[in-house]
Design a protein around this motif. Structure first.
Motif, mmCIF file in Angstrom:
data_model
loop_
_atom_site.group_PDB
_atom_site.id
_atom_site.type_symbol
_atom_site.label_atom_id
_atom_site.label_comp_id
_atom_site.label_asym_id
_atom_site.label_seq_id
_atom_site.Cartn_x
_atom_site.Cartn_y
_atom_site.Cartn_z
ATOM 1 N N ALA A 1 0.832 -1.214 0.000
ATOM 2 C CA ALA A 1 0.000 0.000 0.000
ATOM 3 C C ALA A 1 0.862 1.258 0.000
ATOM 4 O O ALA A 1 0.584 2.226 -0.723
ATOM 5 N N GLU A 2 1.930 1.257 0.808
ATOM 6 C CA GLU A 2 2.841 2.406 0.869
ATOM 7 C C GLU A 2 3.511 2.634 -0.477
ATOM 8 O O GLU A 2 3.629 3.784 -0.957
ATOM 9 N N ASN A 3 3.955 1.553 -1.104
ATOM 10 C CA ASN A 3 4.605 1.636 -2.409
ATOM 11 C C ASN A 3 3.651 2.194 -3.456
ATOM 12 O O ASN A 3 4.025 3.035 -4.286
ATOM 13 N N LEU A 4 2.406 1.755 -3.418
ATOM 14 C CA LEU A 4 1.416 2.229 -4.386
ATOM 15 C C LEU A 4 1.114 3.710 -4.183
ATOM 16 O O LEU A 4 1.059 4.488 -5.150
ATOM 17 N N LEU A 5 0.928 4.118 -2.944
ATOM 18 C CA LEU A 5 0.593 5.516 -2.654
ATOM 19 C C LEU A 5 1.770 6.449 -2.895
ATOM 20 O O LEU A 5 1.562 7.657 -3.117
ATOM 21 N N ASP A 6 2.983 5.929 -2.846
ATOM 22 C CA ASP A 6 4.160 6.763 -3.139
ATOM 23 C C ASP A 6 4.070 7.381 -4.522
ATOM 24 O O ASP A 6 4.647 8.452 -4.770
ATOM 25 N N ARG A 7 3.392 6.720 -5.427
ATOM 26 C CA ARG A 7 3.266 7.230 -6.788
ATOM 27 C C ARG A 7 2.498 8.538 -6.849
ATOM 28 O O ARG A 7 2.654 9.308 -7.799
ATOM 29 N N LEU A 8 1.653 8.787 -5.859
ATOM 30 C CA LEU A 8 0.924 10.054 -5.823
ATOM 31 C C LEU A 8 1.870 11.223 -5.559
ATOM 32 O O LEU A 8 1.604 12.357 -5.977
ATOM 33 N N GLU A 9 2.955 10.956 -4.846
ATOM 34 C CA GLU A 9 3.905 12.022 -4.545
ATOM 35 C C GLU A 9 4.716 12.424 -5.777
ATOM 36 O O GLU A 9 5.337 13.486 -5.786
ATOM 37 N N ASP A 10 4.708 11.571 -6.794
ATOM 38 C CA ASP A 10 5.401 11.906 -8.039
ATOM 39 C C ASP A 10 4.540 12.766 -8.957
ATOM 40 O O ASP A 10 5.022 13.220 -9.998
ATOM 41 N N CYS A 11 3.277 12.965 -8.593
ATOM 42 C CA CYS A 11 2.348 13.745 -9.418
ATOM 43 C C CYS A 11 2.234 15.167 -8.874
ATOM 44 O O CYS A 11 2.042 15.359 -7.675
ATOM 45 N N LYS A 12 2.337 16.145 -9.744
ATOM 46 C CA LYS A 12 2.245 17.536 -9.328
ATOM 47 C C LYS A 12 0.799 17.977 -9.118
ATOM 48 O O LYS A 12 0.545 18.972 -8.445
ATOM 49 N N LYS A 13 -0.148 17.261 -9.690
ATOM 50 C CA LYS A 13 -1.547 17.644 -9.556
ATOM 51 C C LYS A 13 -2.191 16.960 -8.358
ATOM 52 O O LYS A 13 -1.637 16.009 -7.783
ATOM 53 N N SER A 14 -3.356 17.435 -7.975
ATOM 54 C CA SER A 14 -4.094 16.852 -6.862
ATOM 55 C C SER A 14 -5.290 16.079 -7.396
ATOM 56 O O SER A 14 -5.737 16.278 -8.532
ATOM 57 N N PHE A 15 -5.835 15.206 -6.545
ATOM 58 C CA PHE A 15 -6.955 14.348 -6.936
ATOM 59 C C PHE A 15 -8.050 14.463 -5.864
ATOM 60 O O PHE A 15 -8.108 13.652 -4.933
ATOM 61 N N PRO A 16 -8.913 15.456 -5.978
ATOM 62 C CA PRO A 16 -9.899 15.732 -4.922
ATOM 63 C C PRO A 16 -10.842 14.576 -4.618
ATOM 64 O O PRO A 16 -11.138 14.302 -3.460
ATOM 65 N N THR A 17 -11.317 13.870 -5.647
ATOM 66 C CA THR A 17 -12.288 12.794 -5.446
ATOM 67 C C THR A 17 -11.681 11.468 -5.865
ATOM 68 O O THR A 17 -11.278 11.299 -7.014
ATOM 69 N N ALA A 18 -11.618 10.527 -4.906
ATOM 70 C CA ALA A 18 -10.951 9.250 -5.163
ATOM 71 C C ALA A 18 -11.856 8.086 -4.785
ATOM 72 O O ALA A 18 -12.666 8.182 -3.866
ATOM 73 N N LEU A 19 -11.677 6.975 -5.499
ATOM 74 C CA LEU A 19 -12.382 5.727 -5.220
ATOM 75 C C LEU A 19 -11.357 4.657 -4.925
ATOM 76 O O LEU A 19 -10.412 4.448 -5.697
ATOM 77 N N CYS A 20 -11.509 3.976 -3.788
ATOM 78 C CA CYS A 20 -10.633 2.866 -3.419
ATOM 79 C C CYS A 20 -11.419 1.574 -3.552
ATOM 80 O O CYS A 20 -12.445 1.381 -2.891
ATOM 81 N N LEU A 21 -10.933 0.672 -4.419
ATOM 82 C CA LEU A 21 -11.647 -0.561 -4.751
ATOM 83 C C LEU A 21 -11.095 -1.751 -3.987
ATOM 84 O O LEU A 21 -9.935 -2.123 -4.150
ATOM 85 N N GLY A 22 -11.900 -2.376 -3.167
ATOM 86 C CA GLY A 22 -11.584 -3.668 -2.574
ATOM 87 C C GLY A 22 -10.158 -3.823 -2.089
ATOM 88 O O GLY A 22 -9.465 -2.857 -1.767
ATOM 89 N N GLY A 23 -9.698 -5.060 -2.011
ATOM 90 C CA GLY A 23 -8.327 -5.326 -1.611
ATOM 91 C C GLY A 23 -8.001 -4.789 -0.229
ATOM 92 O O GLY A 23 -8.779 -4.935 0.721
ATOM 93 N N SER A 24 -6.869 -4.106 -0.123
ATOM 94 C CA SER A 24 -6.370 -3.618 1.168
ATOM 95 C C SER A 24 -6.922 -2.226 1.474
ATOM 96 O O SER A 24 -6.171 -1.245 1.542
ATOM 97 N N LEU A 25 -8.210 -2.134 1.668
ATOM 98 C CA LEU A 25 -8.872 -0.855 1.913
ATOM 99 C C LEU A 25 -8.318 -0.157 3.147
ATOM 100 O O LEU A 25 -7.980 1.031 3.125
ATOM 101 N N LYS A 26 -8.256 -0.904 4.244
ATOM 102 C CA LYS A 26 -7.870 -0.317 5.526
ATOM 103 C C LYS A 26 -6.449 0.222 5.470
ATOM 104 O O LYS A 26 -6.156 1.303 6.006
ATOM 105 N N ALA A 27 -5.542 -0.495 4.835
ATOM 106 C CA ALA A 27 -4.153 -0.050 4.732
ATOM 107 C C ALA A 27 -4.050 1.222 3.897
ATOM 108 O O ALA A 27 -3.307 2.148 4.240
ATOM 109 N N ILE A 28 -4.796 1.276 2.801
ATOM 110 C CA ILE A 28 -4.789 2.473 1.953
ATOM 111 C C ILE A 28 -5.276 3.683 2.735
ATOM 112 O O ILE A 28 -4.675 4.766 2.702
ATOM 113 N N ARG A 29 -6.375 3.518 3.455
ATOM 114 C CA ARG A 29 -6.922 4.634 4.228
ATOM 115 C C ARG A 29 -5.949 5.090 5.310
ATOM 116 O O ARG A 29 -5.739 6.292 5.523
#
Length: 343
Positions: free
Chosen positions: A71-99
């Motif tokens: 989950a940490e590795n996946l979310l790290d990719r957001l730090e490489d993006c200069k833009k923001s993402f106000p509305t997000a959908l998290c699908l199944g899998g490791s929901l709690k870890a992502i949150r």
């Protein structure tokens, strides 16, 4: 909450928005993305997978280092993006870890957490009470990745961590994710790859051949790395990116590995599975596993191959490949200029 509900389809699917509603029991394997009928092959028993995730909601651990690392590795990719993402959908899998690990990354203001399991949704909802970050508006939905109850062009970000590899129609689920994104929206996913649990596959095969004289499907088929880029392209994403990490987790025994898989909801859900596991075969599998792969300290390793996929919904601001023949420098000129340099 009306601002979040605006991303959901305003038809019969509105019943999916309640956190305590019942999961639809109808098969999603007869409907395609555009509503037409298809003869899609049904590989996984989605109803069984929902029950397994119900069980996982009670067994899951907040200190699962493997799940948290992915989950940490996946979310790290957001730090490489200069833009923001106000509305997000998290699908199944490791929901709690992502949150838990989101921690303001991506500028997410509204987060929709969706799972097929009612118990998993309730677990995430209860955990939200202890979250220190109350700046994110959260909505909880019981839904299926194979039939997203989301309006087209309503999301800035779709995240799936260790969940999509259980869908019968992975390209179709990815296409629906793309349709749900706004132009220049981002799709992030982590799925288990084909090298996952290779040690267990070998041990199980050897034990079955010895005890039963043949083999039956015990472990699920998983995507290969070479297919991931094609999946993104087939789903219509632009600027596709794929990379792979391998995680080696040590267990006291093969039986402890099985318990961990149960806690993650990653146990066998094949339609053509053998429902009866011979006790002698199970014990033989554990013995073979220990004999072939056991370390000097008595532990046994398990390999988890994780494929990370990144894709964007098309937008005019994105980089595009130059047309053929537009180059102003030839490879010959480059070779003359750099050919004699050592690298």
């Amino acid at each position: 909450m009306s601002s979040i509900n605006s991303v959901f389809r305003r038809n019969s699917l509105s019943t999916w928005i309640r956190a305590n509603l019942k999961v639809r029991r109808s098969s999603f394997c007869t409907d395609s993305v555009d509503g037409s009928t298809t003869s899609r092959v049904k590989i996984f028993d989605r109803d069984l997978k929902r029950k397994q995730r119900d069980r996982a909601a009670w067994l899951t651990r907040s200190d699962d280092s493997f799940v948290n690392s992915v989950a940490e590795n996946l979310l790290d990719r957001l730090e490489d993006c200069k833009k923001s993402f106000p509305t997000a959908l998290c699908l199944g899998g490791s929901l709690k870890a992502i949150r838990h690990l989101l921690r303001g990354r991506g500028g997410v203001e509204k987060l929709i957490m969706m799972d097929t399991s009612i118990d998993m949704v309730k677990l995430c909802k209860d955990a939200e009470k202890d979250m220190p970050d109350q700046n994110v508006e959260i909505s909880f939905v019981v839904g299926d990745e194979e039939f997203l109850p989301v309006k087209e062009s309503s999301l800035d970000l779709v995240i799936s961590c260790l969940g999509l590899h259980w869908t019968n129609d992975l390209p179709g689920a990815m296409i629906q994710s793309r349709l749900a994104l706004k132009p220049d929206g981002l799709f992030l996913a982590a799925i288990l790859g084909g090298e996952t649990l290779k040690e267990l596959r070998i041990a199980c095969t050897v034990a079955q051949m010895e005890r039963e004289g043949g083999i039956s499907p015990r472990l699920s088929p998983l995507a290969q790395v070479r297919d991931a880029g094609n999946l993104l392209t087939r789903a219509g994403f632009t600027l596709p990116g794929v990379d792979v990490d391998e995680y080696t987790v040590k267990y006291e025994s093969a039986l402890q590995l099985i318990e961990h898989l149960r806690a993650m909801g990653e146990t066998n859900a094949l339609v053509q599975r053998n429902n009866i596991l011979n006790k002698e075969t199970a014990l033989a599998t554990a013995a073979v596993y220990q004999s072939m792969f056991g370390a000097e300290d008595g532990t046994v390793p398990a390999t988890f191959q994780v494929i990370f996929m990144t894709g964007w919904k098309e937008h005019s601001s994105q980089q595009k490949a130059k047309r053929r023949g537009s180059a102003t420098v030839s490879f010959g000129d480059l070779q003359k200029q750099f050919g004699n340099e050592n690298y």
